[in-house]
Design a protein around this motif. Structure first.
Motif, PDB file in Angstrom:
ATOM      1  N   ARG A  97       0.866  -1.180   0.000  1.00  0.00           N
ATOM      2  CA  ARG A  97       0.000   0.000   0.000  1.00  0.00           C
ATOM      3  C   ARG A  97       0.896   1.223   0.000  1.00  0.00           C
ATOM      4  O   ARG A  97       1.647   1.456   0.941  1.00  0.00           O
ATOM      5  CB  ARG A  97      -0.890   0.018   1.229  1.00  0.00           C
ATOM      6  N   THR A  98       0.817   1.972  -1.060  1.00  0.00           N
ATOM      7  CA  THR A  98       1.760   3.073  -1.194  1.00  0.00           C
ATOM      8  C   THR A  98       1.191   4.411  -0.764  1.00  0.00           C
ATOM      9  O   THR A  98       1.919   5.249  -0.271  1.00  0.00           O
ATOM     10  CB  THR A  98       2.241   3.185  -2.648  1.00  0.00           C
ATOM     11  N   GLU A  99      -0.118   4.614  -0.949  1.00  0.00           N
ATOM     12  CA  GLU A  99      -0.639   5.943  -0.672  1.00  0.00           C
ATOM     13  C   GLU A  99      -2.157   5.896  -0.517  1.00  0.00           C
ATOM     14  O   GLU A  99      -2.850   5.246  -1.288  1.00  0.00           O
ATOM     15  CB  GLU A  99      -0.270   6.858  -1.842  1.00  0.00           C
ATOM     16  N   GLU A 100      -2.658   6.595   0.483  1.00  0.00           N
ATOM     17  CA  GLU A 100      -4.100   6.781   0.643  1.00  0.00           C
ATOM     18  C   GLU A 100      -4.491   8.049  -0.091  1.00  0.00           C
ATOM     19  O   GLU A 100      -3.836   9.084   0.068  1.00  0.00           O
ATOM     20  CB  GLU A 100      -4.470   6.904   2.125  1.00  0.00           C
ATOM     21  N   LEU A 101      -5.542   7.980  -0.899  1.00  0.00           N
ATOM     22  CA  LEU A 101      -5.955   9.123  -1.705  1.00  0.00           C
ATOM     23  C   LEU A 101      -7.435   9.418  -1.517  1.00  0.00           C
ATOM     24  O   LEU A 101      -8.242   8.500  -1.375  1.00  0.00           O
ATOM     25  CB  LEU A 101      -5.712   8.852  -3.191  1.00  0.00           C
ATOM     26  N   THR A 102      -7.793  10.677  -1.537  1.00  0.00           N
ATOM     27  CA  THR A 102      -9.189  11.091  -1.626  1.00  0.00           C
ATOM     28  C   THR A 102      -9.307  11.906  -2.905  1.00  0.00           C
ATOM     29  O   THR A 102      -8.720  12.978  -3.020  1.00  0.00           O
ATOM     30  CB  THR A 102      -9.622  11.925  -0.418  1.00  0.00           C
ATOM     31  N   LEU A 103     -10.026  11.371  -3.875  1.00  0.00           N
ATOM     32  CA  LEU A 103     -10.174  12.005  -5.178  1.00  0.00           C
ATOM     33  C   LEU A 103     -11.507  12.728  -5.238  1.00  0.00           C
ATOM     34  O   LEU A 103     -12.523  12.218  -4.769  1.00  0.00           O
ATOM     35  CB  LEU A 103     -10.109  10.953  -6.278  1.00  0.00           C
ATOM     36  N   VAL A 104     -11.503  13.901  -5.828  1.00  0.00           N
ATOM     37  CA  VAL A 104     -12.729  14.678  -5.993  1.00  0.00           C
ATOM     38  C   VAL A 104     -13.273  14.387  -7.388  1.00  0.00           C
ATOM     39  O   VAL A 104     -12.562  14.515  -8.384  1.00  0.00           O
ATOM     40  CB  VAL A 104     -12.453  16.184  -5.833  1.00  0.00           C
ATOM     41  N   ARG A 105     -14.534  13.970  -7.436  1.00  0.00           N
ATOM     42  CA  ARG A 105     -15.161  13.723  -8.729  1.00  0.00           C
ATOM     43  C   ARG A 105     -15.483  15.050  -9.417  1.00  0.00           C
ATOM     44  O   ARG A 105     -15.811  16.024  -8.759  1.00  0.00           O
ATOM     45  CB  ARG A 105     -16.481  12.970  -8.544  1.00  0.00           C
ATOM     46  N   PRO A 106     -15.412  15.080 -10.750  1.00  0.00           N
ATOM     47  CA  PRO A 106     -15.860  16.283 -11.450  1.00  0.00           C
ATOM     48  C   PRO A 106     -17.379  16.421 -11.299  1.00  0.00           C
ATOM     49  O   PRO A 106     -18.079  15.454 -11.003  1.00  0.00           O
ATOM     50  CB  PRO A 106     -15.470  16.028 -12.906  1.00  0.00           C
ATOM     51  N   TYR A 107     -17.871  17.627 -11.492  1.00  0.00           N
ATOM     52  CA  TYR A 107     -19.310  17.844 -11.419  1.00  0.00           C
ATOM     53  C   TYR A 107     -19.989  17.150 -12.593  1.00  0.00           C
ATOM     54  O   TYR A 107     -19.366  16.916 -13.632  1.00  0.00           O
ATOM     55  CB  TYR A 107     -19.626  19.335 -11.417  1.00  0.00           C
ATOM     56  N   ASP A 108     -21.256  16.823 -12.433  1.00  0.00           N
ATOM     57  CA  ASP A 108     -22.015  16.176 -13.497  1.00  0.00           C
ATOM     58  C   ASP A 108     -21.978  17.041 -14.753  1.00  0.00           C
ATOM     59  O   ASP A 108     -22.120  18.260 -14.687  1.00  0.00           O
ATOM     60  CB  ASP A 108     -23.466  15.947 -13.067  1.00  0.00           C
ATOM     61  N   GLY A 109     -21.787  16.389 -15.895  1.00  0.00           N
ATOM     62  CA  GLY A 109     -21.714  17.094 -17.167  1.00  0.00           C
ATOM     63  C   GLY A 109     -20.303  17.486 -17.553  1.00  0.00           C
ATOM     64  O   GLY A 109     -20.045  17.835 -18.699  1.00  0.00           O
ATOM     65  N   GLN A 110     -19.372  17.430 -16.606  1.00  0.00           N
ATOM     66  CA  GLN A 110     -17.978  17.743 -16.890  1.00  0.00           C
ATOM     67  C   GLN A 110     -17.270  16.483 -17.382  1.00  0.00           C
ATOM     68  O   GLN A 110     -17.642  15.374 -17.013  1.00  0.00           O
ATOM     69  CB  GLN A 110     -17.274  18.251 -15.634  1.00  0.00           C
ATOM     70  N   PRO A 111     -16.237  16.629 -18.208  1.00  0.00           N
ATOM     71  CA  PRO A 111     -15.482  15.447 -18.628  1.00  0.00           C
ATOM     72  C   PRO A 111     -14.733  14.841 -17.445  1.00  0.00           C
ATOM     73  O   PRO A 111     -14.528  15.493 -16.421  1.00  0.00           O
ATOM     74  CB  PRO A 111     -14.519  15.982 -19.682  1.00  0.00           C
ATOM     75  N   ALA A 112     -14.340  13.607 -17.609  1.00  0.00           N
ATOM     76  CA  ALA A 112     -13.609  12.916 -16.547  1.00  0.00           C
ATOM     77  C   ALA A 112     -12.294  13.641 -16.275  1.00  0.00           C
ATOM     78  O   ALA A 112     -11.623  14.105 -17.193  1.00  0.00           O
ATOM     79  CB  ALA A 112     -13.342  11.477 -16.952  1.00  0.00           C
ATOM     80  N   SER A 113     -11.955  13.744 -14.999  1.00  0.00           N
ATOM     81  CA  SER A 113     -10.665  14.327 -14.643  1.00  0.00           C
ATOM     82  C   SER A 113      -9.615  13.221 -14.661  1.00  0.00           C
ATOM     83  O   SER A 113      -9.931  12.041 -14.528  1.00  0.00           O
ATOM     84  CB  SER A 113     -10.735  15.000 -13.272  1.00  0.00           C
ATOM     85  N   VAL A 114      -8.382  13.614 -14.838  1.00  0.00           N
ATOM     86  CA  VAL A 114      -7.284  12.642 -14.930  1.00  0.00           C
ATOM     87  C   VAL A 114      -6.345  12.864 -13.756  1.00  0.00           C
ATOM     88  O   VAL A 114      -5.882  13.982 -13.515  1.00  0.00           O
ATOM     89  CB  VAL A 114      -6.528  12.784 -16.268  1.00  0.00           C
ATOM     90  N   LEU A 115      -6.102  11.798 -13.020  1.00  0.00           N
ATOM     91  CA  LEU A 115      -5.139  11.815 -11.921  1.00  0.00           C
ATOM     92  C   LEU A 115      -3.844  11.213 -12.444  1.00  0.00           C
ATOM     93  O   LEU A 115      -3.830  10.075 -12.918  1.00  0.00           O
ATOM     94  CB  LEU A 115      -5.654  10.991 -10.740  1.00  0.00           C
ATOM     95  N   ARG A 116      -2.780  11.978 -12.397  1.00  0.00           N
ATOM     96  CA  ARG A 116      -1.466  11.481 -12.817  1.00  0.00           C
ATOM     97  C   ARG A 116      -0.546  11.514 -11.604  1.00  0.00           C
ATOM     98  O   ARG A 116      -0.355  12.557 -10.996  1.00  0.00           O
ATOM     99  CB  ARG A 116      -0.907  12.345 -13.929  1.00  0.00           C
ATOM    100  N   LYS A 117      -0.011  10.345 -11.271  1.00  0.00           N
ATOM    101  CA  LYS A 117       0.897  10.231 -10.128  1.00  0.00           C
ATOM    102  C   LYS A 117       1.965   9.209 -10.469  1.00  0.00           C
ATOM    103  O   LYS A 117       1.679   8.203 -11.101  1.00  0.00           O
ATOM    104  CB  LYS A 117       0.148   9.726  -8.899  1.00  0.00           C
ATOM    105  N   PRO A 118       3.178   9.425 -10.001  1.00  0.00           N
ATOM    106  CA  PRO A 118       4.176   8.361 -10.115  1.00  0.00           C
ATOM    107  C   PRO A 118       3.957   7.353  -8.987  1.00  0.00           C
ATOM    108  O   PRO A 118       3.586   7.727  -7.882  1.00  0.00           O
ATOM    109  CB  PRO A 118       5.509   9.089  -9.977  1.00  0.00           C
ATOM    110  N   CYS A 119       4.170   6.093  -9.268  1.00  0.00           N
ATOM    111  CA  CYS A 119       4.080   5.075  -8.222  1.00  0.00           C
ATOM    112  C   CYS A 119       5.263   5.261  -7.277  1.00  0.00           C
ATOM    113  O   CYS A 119       6.413   5.280  -7.730  1.00  0.00           O
ATOM    114  CB  CYS A 119       4.109   3.677  -8.841  1.00  0.00           C
TER     115      CYS A 119
END
Length: 180
Positions: A33-55
């Motif tokens: 287990r490398t990292e705990e994350l809390t991701l925020v979803r984009p609002y409805d109607g918005q395109p998907a957001s992209v999470l970029r992280k190095p392992c």
């Protein structure tokens, strides 16, 4: 049963270490287990957001797509529609098998019927797994029934369905929701 959807996704980014081992009839893998994350979803109607992280374990560049609540519900609906089609295919194969005459049936028809039944059953199991595992995060084979080198796994939460949400479904400090 899938978890209720809200504006946040909490989970952990993991890196698989080594190969699987067989023990007591169960094939097990060890994850770091490398990292705990809390991701925020984009609002409805918005395109998907992209999470970029190095392992943090291997420095490989990882990217995950985070979908809005409405897009995730649509994706679940597509998986369930495909699941229904797979069930219909398997049931149709059984009905066709029962309607074939006992003699004079070519090998091609037998192959078609058996393929429909087996293909429908196999697709049904795979699609149910994908429909139940759809929580709006995609990337590096997340959600597929395989053991990937990198994984994003939802954090287990006892209170997901019961408390700590405001009127918009977003997490809030305990006791501040006007829902109850």
């Amino acid at each position: 049963m899938p978890r209720p959807l809200d504006g946040y996704v909490t989970g952990s980014l993991s890196h698989r270490i080594g190969r699987g081992t067989m023990g007591d009839g169960v094939y097990e893998f060890e994850f770091l287990r490398t990292e705990e994350l809390t991701l925020v979803r984009p609002y409805d109607g918005q395109p998907a957001s992209v999470l970029r992280k190095p392992c943090p374990a291997c420095d490989k560049a990882l990217s995950y797509r985070v979908y809005s609540v409405r897009a995730t519900r649509r994706r679940r609906a597509v998986w369930w529609a495909l699941t229904t089609f797979a069930a219909a295919l398997a049931i149709g194969g059984v009905v066709l098998a029962n309607s074939l005459p006992d003699v004079g049936v070519s090998d091609v028809w037998v192959f078609v019927v058996v393929s429909a039944i087996l293909g429908g059953i196999l697709a049904l199991f795979l699609l149910v797994r994908l429909a139940l595992g759809e929580y709006g995060i995609r990337g590096h084979r997340t959600g597929w029934p395989i053991i990937a080198k990198h994984a994003f796994a939802l954090a287990p939460s006892f209170a997901d369905e019961f408390c700590c949400r405001d009127d918009n479904g977003r997490p809030s400090p305990a006791g501040t929701s006007s829902r109850f």
